[in-house]
Design an enzyme around this catalytic site. Structure first.
Site, PDB file in Angstrom:
ATOM      1  N   TYR A 100      40.554  41.205  35.330  1.00 41.02           N
ATOM      2  CA  TYR A 100      40.682  42.666  35.190  1.00 41.02           C
ATOM      3  C   TYR A 100      40.050  43.184  33.896  1.00 41.02           C
ATOM      4  O   TYR A 100      40.362  44.302  33.480  1.00 41.02           O
ATOM      5  CB  TYR A 100      42.159  43.088  35.160  1.00 41.02           C
ATOM      6  CG  TYR A 100      43.042  42.476  36.211  1.00 41.02           C
ATOM      7  CD1 TYR A 100      42.949  42.859  37.551  1.00 41.02           C
ATOM      8  CD2 TYR A 100      43.996  41.521  35.867  1.00 41.02           C
ATOM      9  CE1 TYR A 100      43.776  42.305  38.511  1.00 41.02           C
ATOM     10  CE2 TYR A 100      44.833  40.964  36.816  1.00 41.02           C
ATOM     11  CZ  TYR A 100      44.717  41.357  38.143  1.00 41.02           C
ATOM     12  OH  TYR A 100      45.555  40.809  39.080  1.00 41.02           O
ATOM     13  N   CYS A 107      34.087  25.538  32.679  1.00 41.61           N
ATOM     14  CA  CYS A 107      32.628  25.641  32.755  1.00 41.61           C
ATOM     15  C   CYS A 107      32.146  26.869  33.498  1.00 41.61           C
ATOM     16  O   CYS A 107      31.490  26.744  34.540  1.00 41.61           O
ATOM     17  CB  CYS A 107      32.066  24.392  33.426  1.00 41.61           C
ATOM     18  SG  CYS A 107      32.644  22.922  32.617  1.00 41.61           S
TER      19      CYS A 107
HETATM   20  N1  LLP Z   1      56.448  47.141  43.319  1.00 43.71           N
HETATM   21  C1  LLP Z   1      55.384  46.863  44.092  1.00 43.71           C
HETATM   22  C2  LLP Z   1      55.441  47.195  45.522  1.00 43.71           C
HETATM   23  C3  LLP Z   1      54.237  46.275  43.527  1.00 43.71           C
HETATM   24  O1  LLP Z   1      53.185  46.029  44.289  1.00 43.71           O
HETATM   25  C4  LLP Z   1      54.220  45.964  42.141  1.00 43.71           C
HETATM   26  C5  LLP Z   1      53.055  45.321  41.525  1.00 43.71           C
HETATM   27  C6  LLP Z   1      55.358  46.255  41.388  1.00 43.71           C
HETATM   28  C7  LLP Z   1      56.461  46.845  41.997  1.00 43.71           C
HETATM   29  C8  LLP Z   1      55.450  45.952  39.917  1.00 43.71           C
HETATM   30  O2  LLP Z   1      54.519  46.666  39.178  1.00 43.71           O
HETATM   31  P1  LLP Z   1      54.581  46.616  37.573  1.00 43.71           P
HETATM   32  O3  LLP Z   1      55.850  47.330  37.161  1.00 43.71           O
HETATM   33  O4  LLP Z   1      54.565  45.222  37.151  1.00 43.71           O
HETATM   34  O5  LLP Z   1      53.363  47.353  37.139  1.00 43.71           O
HETATM   35  N2  LLP Z   1      48.275  41.059  38.521  1.00 43.71           N
HETATM   36  C9  LLP Z   1      48.070  42.409  38.011  1.00 43.71           C
HETATM   37  C10 LLP Z   1      49.203  43.344  38.396  1.00 43.71           C
HETATM   38  C11 LLP Z   1      49.449  43.403  39.886  1.00 43.71           C
HETATM   39  C12 LLP Z   1      50.568  44.329  40.268  1.00 43.71           C
HETATM   40  C13 LLP Z   1      50.875  44.232  41.715  1.00 43.71           C
HETATM   41  N3  LLP Z   1      51.991  44.997  42.167  1.00 43.71           N
HETATM   42  C14 LLP Z   1      47.886  42.341  36.513  1.00 43.71           C
HETATM   43  O6  LLP Z   1      47.873  41.246  35.944  1.00 43.71           O
HETATM   44  O7  LLP Z   1      47.697  43.366  35.852  1.00 43.71           O
END
Ligand code: LLP
Length: 421
Positions: A318, A346
């Site tokens: 990202y 790598c």
């Molecule tokens: N609820 C639902 C339906 C979601 O899809 C997500 C995150 C959350 C709650 C929690 O969101 P948060 O509060 O953590 O923003 N891997 C990515 C983030 C992916 C988020 C996916 N869904 C990163 O490293 O930034």
């Protein structure tokens, strides 16, 4: 605010020197602070004080059972997105009536698992899913409590890969079709339609998109009630952002978010759920890595670490920024110089930061990646046959390894050789 601070010239997690953990478990590793996890959970819980509410931690952010147990004991529910997460939450002692099941691709098996084990509600995302849920609930002999996730067509103004609330995204049903889909759900014998769900994206640093989305949910609540649905629960999703670059970012405060929730939907008398992941776990964890080499290149220098993109993929995936600080506190006035901070894998994508201003750090010294508690360990892989790195939880002056580093043998012996070889 978190509990990773310099004391007597050395970075600590709460009262434990990071260097002490590194000497015991080796590098790289993830380390989490119990006090920070609880602080962030409580800030959100308190921000919603005065409403009937439940904070359901989005465990996809960091799902080690020790973390789940810490939060569950403080009162948190869980938001799960797979059968595996459901089982993990149950294994950590979370009761079914505090688990909500989100996600666009729940399989019949996953639905059955949750219906049999107990579930607070399913956040349904499509008509075909509704039909499968109705059928499986009938088979199991129960009624499934559901909300329907609506897509409010709101721009969350975040990274394209983590925005979910625009009509072109795969999530939810278009809010314009909500009445029709609720009518369908209402007619299904084994579904109990209890509310509305919305989640517009992750790492939101502005409250305006939340405000727009929640206003639309409030309007929809009145409309659906007029249609005869007993809407009594609103799941408002997660997504509140955190400061990754501490020097120049100030995302909204949980108190302001809480006030916004009360302002937009507070008058409806609904039970409120939120699903924060990053805000609870993000700044509660660091990845600690050792410098293997300092290399001079043409016109630039490289800090080569023993941590890599397989351990923390967010920068490669990202273009995410993580503050990276030396574990030994630099003396006041130490000069900084630009350097590229990279891992040993790598491919050029294995770069954590380009031309980052850093004080001098020598081979053998440790650095900490801040704000790595959410979407860090859970997104790691064994690419390059690098073992998954350990996770450590600190609690005051104690620490414990909560996931051990596998040995090479453990990793390699997971493969099985077919009989013809
Ligand atoms: N609820 C639902 C339906 C979601 O899809 C997500 C995150 C959350 C709650 C929690 O969101 P948060 O509060 O953590 O923003 N891997 C990515 C983030 C992916 C988020 C996916 N869904 C990163 O490293 O930034």
């Amino acid at each position: 605010m978190d509990h990773f601070i310099y004391k007597d010239g050395a970075l600590h997690a709460e009262d434990v020197p990071i260097a002490e953990i590194a000497a015991a478990v080796g590098t790289p590793f993830y380390v989490y602070s119990t006090a920070t996890l609880l602080r962030h959970y409580r800030m959100l819980d308190e921000a919603l004080e005065g409403t009937d509410h439940l904070v359901c931690y989005a465990m996809k952010a960091a799902s080690n059972q020790a973390i789940l147990k810490t939060l569950a004991q403080a009162g948190a529910g869980m938001d799960v997105v797979s059968g595996g997460e459901y089982m993990r939450a149950k294994a950590a002692g979370v009761p079914g009536d505090k688990i909500v099941f989100s996600g666009i691709g729940k399989t019949a098996d996953e639905i059955r698992l949750a219906l049999k084990g107990g579930i607070r509600q399913f956040n349904v995302e499509s008509e075909p899913e509704m039909e499968v849920l109705n059928r499986v609930a009938c088979e199991v002999g129960v009624t499934a409590p559901i909300t329907i996730r609506v897509n409010p067509d709101v721009d969350a103004k975040t990274h394209a890969k983590i925005a979910t609330g625009k009509s072109e995204n795969k999530f939810g049903i278009p809010i314009a079709r909500a009445r029709e889909v609720y009518a369908m759900a209402g007619a299904m014998e084994h579904l109990d339609v209890i509310g509305i769900d919305v989640h517009i994206g992750s790492q939101l640093t502005d409250l305006a998109p939340f405000e727009l989305a929640y206003q639309k949910v409030a309007e929809l609540t009145e409309i659906l009630r007029a249609d005869g649905h007993n809407i009594r629960r609103l799941d408002l999703g997660g997504g509140l952002g955190i400061p990754y670059a501490r020097s120049n970012e100030a995302p909204p405060l949980p108190t302001d978010y809480g006030a916004l929730v009360k302002r937009t939907v507070g008058h409806l008398g609904c039970e409120i759920e939120i699903e924060p992941g990053r805000l609870i776990a993000g700044n509660a964890g660091c990845m600690i890595s050792e410098v293997i080499y300092v290399k001079s290149g043409e016109g630039r220098n490289f800090l080569i670490l023993d941590g890599a993109m397989n351990d923390l993929i967010r920068p490669a995936m990202y273009e995410a920024h993580h503050d990276i600080i030396p574990v030994i506190e630099p003396a006041p006035g130490t000069e900084q110089a630009p350097i590229d901070i990279v891992g040993p894998v790598c491919e050029s994508g294995d770069t954590f930061a380009k031309q980052r201003m850093m004080p001098p750090v020598a081979a053998g010294e440790l650095v900490a990646f801040r704000s790595a508690g959410a979407y860090g360990a859970v997104m790691s892989s064994e690419y390059n046959t690098r073992p998954l790195i350990p996770e450590v939880l600190v609690h005051g002056d104690q620490y414990a390894v909560i996931r051990a580093r596998p040995t090479f043998d453990e990793m390699i012996n997971r493969d099985t050789i077919p009989p013809w070889l």
